[in-house]
Scaffold this active site. Structure first.
Site, short mmCIF file in Angstrom:
data_model
loop_
_atom_site.label_atom_id
_atom_site.label_comp_id
_atom_site.label_asym_id
_atom_site.label_seq_id
_atom_site.Cartn_x
_atom_site.Cartn_y
_atom_site.Cartn_z
N GLN A 1 -7.31 -1.96 -3.49
CA GLN A 1 -6.86 -0.65 -3.97
C GLN A 1 -6.94 0.39 -2.85
OE1 GLN A 1 -5.47 -0.15 -6.92
NE2 GLN A 1 -5.28 2.06 -6.84
N ASP B 1 0.86 -6.76 -3.59
CA ASP B 1 1.29 -5.37 -3.39
C ASP B 1 2.54 -5.29 -2.52
OD1 ASP B 1 -0.05 -3.28 -4.63
OD2 ASP B 1 -1.81 -3.49 -3.34
N LYS C 1 -5.56 -2.51 -14.33
CA LYS C 1 -4.97 -3.72 -13.73
C LYS C 1 -5.72 -4.96 -14.20
CE LYS C 1 -3.15 -1.21 -9.76
NZ LYS C 1 -3.20 -0.83 -8.35
N1 GUN Z 1 -3.07 3.09 -4.74
C1 GUN Z 1 -2.12 3.75 -5.44
N2 GUN Z 1 -1.14 2.90 -5.81
C2 GUN Z 1 -1.47 1.69 -5.32
C3 GUN Z 1 -0.85 0.41 -5.38
O1 GUN Z 1 0.24 0.20 -5.93
N3 GUN Z 1 -1.51 -0.59 -4.77
C4 GUN Z 1 -2.68 -0.40 -4.11
N4 GUN Z 1 -3.26 -1.44 -3.54
N5 GUN Z 1 -3.28 0.77 -4.04
C5 GUN Z 1 -2.67 1.81 -4.65
#
Ligand code: GUN
Length: 285
Positions: free
Chosen positions: A98, A121, A54
């Site tokens: 995350q 998100d 990311k």
């Molecule tokens: N953990 C797995 N997928 C995601 C996501 O799309 N966003 C976040 N914040 N955590 C995750």
């Protein structure tokens, strides 16, 4: 006949290119660079890989990556304080904490503390509520990535039978809402669904997002269906989806591979959301 492979890598690359051009235009116009703050708690290896990708992608499209990596032992109150600081920080347009978080921390409490305008998100109650009402807001990245893939494949959703397997806040529920907004007839299946295969077999569009390796085989796929596999399951043999790819590909019209299907789309849509958040903040003063 073998199914067409839906190339998420290629579609994601095209989305990233588009975002890159749009970021350059934003920087020119607003005189500032959008910033995405990532928060990675602890040292979960999979999360480290995801967050690393990311951050790299954020910089590749010309945005700023701001990163925090608190220890796994952090207390909930301390993490809340970090989120509040990021909420107040004018250089931060998007905040991504995350998941999963360590057991001593309530994920709901942390997510709810994120400023909805920075919630790239799309997980805060405000953005989930806006999506439920069909109003504009920040939409979770994986579900919007699924919709982007369907659009790219030219899949007609109006009146189509869509079956979503999984009811998570991150994927299942929001993807069901987006499909409904696109005028599909949507069924959401979960662990208590009585005859999963029979329900899935109704689907023109089948979206699997449960996290059970190869849960759905040939019996779950209608001839000519479009299969979108959101599952990322780590087995000794490597990454596998929630769909038995080889079996499903014998009957489906098109299918996403794992890896290389939905996965790359999630990050591409995150970049898109971050730029959107920057634009919203700049224009709303
Ligand atoms: N953990 C797995 N997928 C995601 C996501 O799309 N966003 C976040 N914040 N955590 C995750």
């Amino acid at each position: 006949m073998a199914a067409r492979i839906i190339d998420g890598k290629a579609v994601a690359a095209a989305v990233r290119e588009r975002v890159k051009v749009d970021v350059a235009a934003y920087v020119e116009e607003a005189g500032r660079v959008p910033g995405l703050a990532t928060v990675l708690v602890g040292e979960d290896p999979a999360s480290q890989v995801y967050v690393g990708m990311k951050r790299r992608n954020t910089e590749d499209v010309g945005m700023r990556s701001i990163h925090h990596e608190p220890e796994a032992s952090i207390r909930e109150e301390e993490l809340l304080e970090l989120v509040r600081e990021l909420n107040e920080d004018d250089d931060v347009d998007g905040i991504l904490v995350q998941l999963p978080l360590p057991a001593q921390i309530s994920e709901n409490a942390i997510v709810a503390a994120i400023d909805p305008r920075k919630d790239v998100d799309g997980l805060t109650p405000i953005n989930a509520g806006l999506l439920a009402h069909g109003d504009p807001g920040l939409v979770p990245c994986t579900p919007s990535g699924v919709m982007e893939l369907l659009a790219h494949e030219g899949v007609g959703l109006e009146g189509a039978e869509a079956v979503v397997v999984g009811r998570s806040k991150l994927v299942g529920v929001p993807v069901a809402r987006l499909l409904l907004q696109a005028n599909a007839t949507v069924t959401v299946c979960h662990s208590r669904t009585r005859d999963l295969d029979a329900t899935c077999r109704r689907a023109d569009v089948l979206v699997a997002a449960v996290g059970v390796p190869r849960l759905l085989g040939k019996e779950a796929v209608k001839e000519g269906a479009i299969v979108i596999d959101v599952g990322v399951n780590r087995l000794e043999e490597g990454l596998v989806g929630d769909v038995d790819y080889e079996a499903a590909a014998e009957v489906a019209a098109a299918i996403t591979p794992v890896p290389g299907g939905v996965g790359p789309m999630t990050i591409a849509m995150l970049l898109d959301n971050t730029l959107q958040a920057a634009r919203m903040r700049t224009t709303s003063g």
